[in-house]
Design a protein around this motif. Structure first.
Motif, PDB file in Angstrom:
ATOM      1  N   ASP A   1      19.336 -39.182 -43.231  1.00 26.52           N
ATOM      2  CA  ASP A   1      19.054 -39.687 -44.577  1.00 26.52           C
ATOM      3  C   ASP A   1      17.569 -39.700 -44.885  1.00 26.52           C
ATOM      4  OD1 ASP A   1      21.536 -40.698 -46.004  1.00 26.52           O
ATOM      5  OD2 ASP A   1      21.810 -41.525 -43.997  1.00 26.52           O
ATOM      6  N   CYS A   2      17.262 -39.540 -46.161  1.00 29.83           N
ATOM      7  CA  CYS A   2      15.918 -39.771 -46.687  1.00 29.83           C
ATOM      8  C   CYS A   2      15.961 -39.602 -48.200  1.00 29.83           C
ATOM      9  CB  CYS A   2      14.896 -38.792 -46.108  1.00 29.83           C
ATOM     10  SG  CYS A   2      13.234 -39.129 -46.750  1.00 29.83           S
ATOM     11  N   ASN A   3      15.342 -40.516 -48.917  1.00 30.26           N
ATOM     12  CA  ASN A   3      15.172 -40.379 -50.361  1.00 30.26           C
ATOM     13  C   ASN A   3      13.673 -40.194 -50.627  1.00 30.26           C
ATOM     14  OD1 ASN A   3      14.774 -40.865 -53.156  1.00 30.26           O
ATOM     15  ND2 ASN A   3      16.740 -41.917 -53.251  1.00 30.26           N
ATOM     16  N   ALA A   4      13.263 -38.936 -50.831  1.00 30.92           N
ATOM     17  CA  ALA A   4      11.835 -38.631 -50.985  1.00 30.92           C
ATOM     18  C   ALA A   4      11.245 -39.299 -52.224  1.00 30.92           C
ATOM     19  CB  ALA A   4      11.633 -37.115 -51.055  1.00 30.92           C
ATOM     20  N   ARG A   5      12.065 -39.503 -53.260  1.00 31.14           N
ATOM     21  CA  ARG A   5      11.560 -40.185 -54.465  1.00 31.14           C
ATOM     22  C   ARG A   5      11.080 -41.590 -54.111  1.00 31.14           C
ATOM     23  NH1 ARG A   5      15.919 -38.297 -56.968  1.00 31.14           N
ATOM     24  NH2 ARG A   5      16.974 -40.278 -56.720  1.00 31.14           N
ATOM     25  N   TYR A   6      11.903 -42.314 -53.335  1.00 33.33           N
ATOM     26  CA  TYR A   6      11.532 -43.679 -52.961  1.00 33.33           C
ATOM     27  C   TYR A   6      10.218 -43.684 -52.182  1.00 33.33           C
ATOM     28  CZ  TYR A   6      16.405 -45.271 -53.882  1.00 33.33           C
ATOM     29  OH  TYR A   6      17.617 -45.579 -54.442  1.00 33.33           O
ATOM     30  N   VAL A   7      10.083 -42.745 -51.233  1.00 35.55           N
ATOM     31  CA  VAL A   7       8.897 -42.729 -50.378  1.00 35.55           C
ATOM     32  C   VAL A   7       7.654 -42.385 -51.199  1.00 35.55           C
ATOM     33  CG1 VAL A   7       7.904 -41.860 -48.228  1.00 35.55           C
ATOM     34  CG2 VAL A   7      10.380 -41.980 -48.468  1.00 35.55           C
TER      35      VAL A   7
ATOM     36  N   GLY B   1       8.603 -46.078 -61.528  1.00 38.61           N
ATOM     37  CA  GLY B   1       9.080 -47.418 -61.254  1.00 38.61           C
ATOM     38  C   GLY B   1       9.099 -47.680 -59.757  1.00 38.61           C
ATOM     39  N   ALA B   2       9.260 -48.936 -59.394  1.00 40.13           N
ATOM     40  CA  ALA B   2       9.362 -49.293 -57.978  1.00 40.13           C
ATOM     41  C   ALA B   2      10.778 -49.023 -57.500  1.00 40.13           C
ATOM     42  CB  ALA B   2       9.017 -50.761 -57.788  1.00 40.13           C
ATOM     43  N   PRO B   3      10.951 -48.398 -56.322  1.00 37.40           N
ATOM     44  CA  PRO B   3      12.300 -48.209 -55.803  1.00 37.40           C
ATOM     45  C   PRO B   3      12.907 -49.557 -55.431  1.00 37.40           C
ATOM     46  CG  PRO B   3      10.695 -47.617 -54.130  1.00 37.40           C
ATOM     47  CD  PRO B   3       9.925 -47.902 -55.381  1.00 37.40           C
ATOM     48  N   PRO B   4      14.229 -49.603 -55.227  1.00 41.57           N
ATOM     49  CA  PRO B   4      14.844 -50.893 -54.908  1.00 41.57           C
ATOM     50  C   PRO B   4      14.282 -51.468 -53.608  1.00 41.57           C
ATOM     51  CG  PRO B   4      16.450 -49.085 -54.771  1.00 41.57           C
ATOM     52  CD  PRO B   4      15.210 -48.523 -55.344  1.00 41.57           C
ATOM     53  N   PRO B   5      13.882 -52.736 -53.626  1.00 38.25           N
ATOM     54  CA  PRO B   5      13.381 -53.338 -52.386  1.00 38.25           C
ATOM     55  C   PRO B   5      14.511 -53.444 -51.370  1.00 38.25           C
ATOM     56  CG  PRO B   5      13.646 -55.009 -54.096  1.00 38.25           C
ATOM     57  CD  PRO B   5      13.893 -53.686 -54.751  1.00 38.25           C
TER      58      PRO B   5
ATOM     59  N   ALA C   1       6.738 -33.775 -51.699  1.00 39.86           N
ATOM     60  CA  ALA C   1       7.056 -35.198 -51.723  1.00 39.86           C
ATOM     61  C   ALA C   1       7.218 -35.659 -50.271  1.00 39.86           C
ATOM     62  CB  ALA C   1       8.341 -35.446 -52.499  1.00 39.86           C
ATOM     63  N   PRO C   2       6.683 -36.822 -49.911  1.00 37.51           N
ATOM     64  CA  PRO C   2       6.768 -37.272 -48.520  1.00 37.51           C
ATOM     65  C   PRO C   2       8.233 -37.463 -48.109  1.00 37.51           C
ATOM     66  CG  PRO C   2       6.036 -39.054 -49.959  1.00 37.51           C
ATOM     67  CD  PRO C   2       6.037 -37.803 -50.787  1.00 37.51           C
ATOM     68  N   THR C   3       8.624 -36.828 -47.021  1.00 39.44           N
ATOM     69  CA  THR C   3      10.045 -36.795 -46.651  1.00 39.44           C
ATOM     70  C   THR C   3      10.223 -37.143 -45.174  1.00 39.44           C
ATOM     71  OG1 THR C   3      10.224 -34.959 -48.231  1.00 39.44           O
ATOM     72  CG2 THR C   3      12.142 -35.398 -46.871  1.00 39.44           C
ATOM     73  N   PRO C   4      10.214 -38.432 -44.854  1.00 34.34           N
ATOM     74  CA  PRO C   4      10.492 -38.834 -43.475  1.00 34.34           C
ATOM     75  C   PRO C   4      12.004 -38.942 -43.251  1.00 34.34           C
ATOM     76  CG  PRO C   4       9.847 -40.748 -44.758  1.00 34.34           C
ATOM     77  CD  PRO C   4       9.815 -39.572 -45.698  1.00 34.34           C
ATOM     78  N   ALA C   5      12.603 -37.838 -42.829  1.00 33.58           N
ATOM     79  CA  ALA C   5      14.060 -37.818 -42.642  1.00 33.58           C
ATOM     80  C   ALA C   5      14.417 -38.587 -41.369  1.00 33.58           C
ATOM     81  CB  ALA C   5      14.549 -36.381 -42.549  1.00 33.58           C
ATOM     82  N   VAL C   6      15.422 -39.430 -41.483  1.00 30.05           N
ATOM     83  CA  VAL C   6      15.856 -40.266 -40.366  1.00 30.05           C
ATOM     84  C   VAL C   6      17.252 -39.843 -39.938  1.00 30.05           C
ATOM     85  CG1 VAL C   6      16.560 -42.614 -39.711  1.00 30.05           C
ATOM     86  CG2 VAL C   6      14.420 -42.236 -40.960  1.00 30.05           C
TER      87      VAL C   6
ATOM     88  N   TYR D   1       6.246 -47.613 -48.079  1.00 27.98           N
ATOM     89  CA  TYR D   1       6.756 -48.635 -47.156  1.00 27.98           C
ATOM     90  C   TYR D   1       8.241 -48.904 -47.410  1.00 27.98           C
ATOM     91  CZ  TYR D   1       7.568 -53.158 -44.967  1.00 27.98           C
ATOM     92  OH  TYR D   1       8.105 -54.183 -44.224  1.00 27.98           O
ATOM     93  N   GLU D   2       8.587 -49.210 -48.651  1.00 26.52           N
ATOM     94  CA  GLU D   2      10.000 -49.475 -48.974  1.00 26.52           C
ATOM     95  C   GLU D   2      10.836 -48.204 -48.773  1.00 26.52           C
ATOM     96  OE1 GLU D   2      11.579 -52.230 -49.521  1.00 26.52           O
ATOM     97  OE2 GLU D   2       9.824 -53.525 -49.621  1.00 26.52           O
ATOM     98  N   GLY D   3      10.243 -47.041 -49.071  1.00 28.19           N
ATOM     99  CA  GLY D   3      10.976 -45.787 -48.878  1.00 28.19           C
ATOM    100  C   GLY D   3      11.289 -45.523 -47.420  1.00 28.19           C
ATOM    101  N   GLY D   4      10.336 -45.841 -46.540  1.00 32.62           N
ATOM    102  CA  GLY D   4      10.581 -45.696 -45.108  1.00 32.62           C
ATOM    103  C   GLY D   4      11.684 -46.635 -44.640  1.00 32.62           C
ATOM    104  N   LYS D   5      11.626 -47.872 -45.096  1.00 32.94           N
ATOM    105  CA  LYS D   5      12.693 -48.837 -44.764  1.00 32.94           C
ATOM    106  C   LYS D   5      14.042 -48.343 -45.278  1.00 32.94           C
ATOM    107  CE  LYS D   5      11.333 -52.873 -46.432  1.00 32.94           C
ATOM    108  NZ  LYS D   5      11.336 -54.336 -46.671  1.00 32.94           N
ATOM    109  N   ALA D   6      14.031 -47.815 -46.511  1.00 32.30           N
ATOM    110  CA  ALA D   6      15.292 -47.393 -47.145  1.00 32.30           C
ATOM    111  C   ALA D   6      15.947 -46.242 -46.395  1.00 32.30           C
ATOM    112  CB  ALA D   6      15.039 -47.001 -48.596  1.00 32.30           C
ATOM    113  N   ALA D   7      15.142 -45.328 -45.842  1.00 31.76           N
ATOM    114  CA  ALA D   7      15.714 -44.196 -45.108  1.00 31.76           C
ATOM    115  C   ALA D   7      16.513 -44.685 -43.904  1.00 31.76           C
ATOM    116  CB  ALA D   7      14.608 -43.242 -44.669  1.00 31.76           C
ATOM    117  N   VAL D   8      15.960 -45.667 -43.187  1.00 27.38           N
ATOM    118  CA  VAL D   8      16.659 -46.233 -42.030  1.00 27.38           C
ATOM    119  C   VAL D   8      17.863 -47.050 -42.478  1.00 27.38           C
ATOM    120  CG1 VAL D   8      16.432 -47.707 -39.986  1.00 27.38           C
ATOM    121  CG2 VAL D   8      14.504 -46.291 -40.721  1.00 27.38           C
ATOM    122  N   ALA D   9      17.684 -47.849 -43.540  1.00 29.44           N
ATOM    123  CA  ALA D   9      18.775 -48.712 -44.012  1.00 29.44           C
ATOM    124  C   ALA D   9      19.967 -47.893 -44.488  1.00 29.44           C
ATOM    125  CB  ALA D   9      18.269 -49.621 -45.140  1.00 29.44           C
TER     126      ALA D   9
END
Length: 357
Positions: A58-64, A200-204, A146-151, A69-77
Motif C-alpha cells: 500500500d501507499c497513497n502518494a497524494r497523502y505523502v 488539503g490535509a489528508p485524513p489524520p 510524488a513521494p511514494t514510500p510503498a509499504v 508524516y501522516e502519509g507515511g503513517k497512512a501507508a502502514v495503517a
C-alpha cells in the motif's frame, strides 16, 4: 453529481481493478493461493501446516505529498487494515521508498517525515521493518515524482480456514459499517479525480483506532462471524461498497446491495459521507443470525458500528438511500467499468503503437 462520480472513480486506473496486470503472471503460486489477487490482501497456504500468510502492498502518494508524516503513517495503517480484513494478524513490513533528489531540502524533508510516520505506525502495530530499499533521484525535467514510500506487509492467519474474502457472496447477509465517519475529503480521490484538485490535509491517522479495528477484525474472523470484510480507503465508503458488490476478478456474478445511510453521520454532507476517506473503517457482511454477536464483539473492542443494509441477489443493483436522494447503479455496469478501465487504455496504447510501426 454523486451518481456519476462513482462511475468516474471506478474507471480511474489507480482505483480500478489491476486484473489486466496480475493475470499476466502466476498468481496461483504452486496451488498455494487461498485468496487470489483483487481483494484487500492475498492469502497463501503454508504447506504441511493449517495456517496462512496474508500479503499486501500500500501507499497513497497524494497523502505523502500533502503531509509526509501522516502519509507515511497512512501507508502502514492501510496495509495493516488490509491484512486484518482477511482475518490475519499484521507481523512485519518491508518497504520501497521512492523519492526525488534528496539534496533538495523539500525532498529530504518529505523523506525524513515519511520515515518518521512509518516508524511511529510500525511501533504502534508491533510490525518491525525487516528490510526494504530506498530509491532517490526519481526526477524528470518537470520535477520530482510524488513521494511514494510503498509499504509491503505480511500477516499471519492462525487458521487458514478462518480467512475472510473482500466481496459480498450471500444474498440477505447483513451489511455493517465499522469505524467513525467524519467525511474527511482532504487529499481524497474524489477531490482529485472529480474536481481536479489535489490539496488539503489528508485524513489524520488515529493509530489507537486502527489497532482496535485490527483486533476486532481478527477476533471476528477467528470466531467465524464474517462473510466478507473490505477496508475503506481511496474513494471512501461508496467505493468500498461498490467493490464489495462488484465481486472478485473471477466471480461468476456481481451481488446487489441495498444501503440506507439516512441519519448516519448527520453533520456530514452527502459527498463527504460517500467519498470521504477517514481511516480505521471497513465494510463488513455477515449472516443475519450472527449480526448480534458481531455487534457485541465490536462493542467489546471499542469499535463504532452501524448496520447500514443488506446484500441483494446476484446481479441486482447497488442502491444507496441518503437523506435527500436515492442513488442506484446496475452492479453489472459498475463491474464492467471497474475491470475495463486499464485494458481499455492499454488497448488504445497498443493500437497506437501498431499503427506507428
Amino acid at each position: 453529481g454523486l451518481h456519476r462520480s462513482l462511475e468516474v472513480l471506478l474507471d480511474t486506473p489507480t482505483l480500478a481493478s489491476k486484473r489486466w496486470v496480475f493475470q499476466q503472471y502466476d498468481s496461483t503460486v504452486q496451488a498455494g493461493t487461498a485468496i487470489a489477487p483483487g481483494g484487500d490482501a492475498g492469502v497463501l497456504r503454508v504447506e504441511t501446516t493449517d495456517f496462512g500468510l496474508a500479503v499486501t502492498v500500500d501507499c497513497n502518494a497524494r497523502y505523502v505529498m500533502l503531509d509526509p508524516y501522516e502519509g507515511g503513517k497512512a501507508a502502514v495503517a492501510e496495509a495493516a487494515r488490509n491484512i486484518a480484513c482477511t482475518g490475519a494478524q499484521p507481523l512485519g513490513v518491508t518497504d520501497c521508498l521512492n523519492f526525488g533528489n534528496p539534496e533538495k531540502p523539500e525532498v529530504f524533508f518529505q523523506f525524513r517525515e515519511a520515515c518518521r510516520g512509518i516508524g511511529d505506525a510500525c511501533r504502534a502495530f508491533d510490525t518491525p521493518v525487516t528490510g526494504g530499499n530506498v530509491s532517490f533521484y526519481n526526477e524528470s525535467p518537470t520535477g520530482a515524482i510524488a513521494p511514494t514510500p510503498a509499504v509491503g506487509m505480511v500477516g499471519l492467519l492462525h487458521k487458514l480456514s478462518h480467512r475472510v474474502p473482500s466481496h459480498f457472496h450471500s444474498a440477505r447477509d447483513a451489511v455493517f459499517m465499522v469505524g467513525t465517519t467524519t467525511g474527511h475529503l482532504g487529499g481524497s480521490a474524489y477531490w482529485a479525480e472529480i474536481h481536479g484538485f489535489v490539496g488539503g490535509a489528508p485524513p489524520p491517522v488515529d493509530l489507537e483506532a486502527e489497532s482496535r479495528l485490527q483486533r476486532f477484525l481478527q477476533a471476528a474472523a477467528a470466531t467465524g462471524l464474517l462473510a466478507s470484510a473490505h477496508d475503506c480507503s481511496d474513494g471512501g465508503l461508496l467505493l468500498a461498497l461498490a467493490e464489495a458488490a462488484i465481486g472478485g476478478p473471477y466471480a461468476d456474478s456481481t451481488m446487489g446491495v441495498s444501503v440506507d445511510l439516512t441519519g448516519y453521520a448527520p453533520d456530514v454532507d452527502a459527498p463527504a459521507l460517500l467519498y470521504g476517506e477517514d481511516g480505521a473503517r471497513a465494510v463488513l457482511s455477515c449472516p443475519q443470525d450472527v449480526a448480534d454477536a458481531l455487534t457485541a464483539l465490536a462493542e467489546d473492542h471499542g469499535v463504532p458500528y452501524r448496520r447500514i443494509g443488506t446484500v441483494g441477489d446476484p446481479g441486482a443493483a447497488v442502491e444507496v438511500n441518503l437523506d435527500q436522494e436515492k442513488l442506484r447503479w446496475p452492479s453489472s455496469e459498475l463491474r464492467r467499468r471497474y475491470f475495463d478501465a486499464i485494458p481499455r487504455r492499454m488497448g488504445r496504447i497498443q493500437a497506437n503503437q501498431s499503427q506507428g510501426a
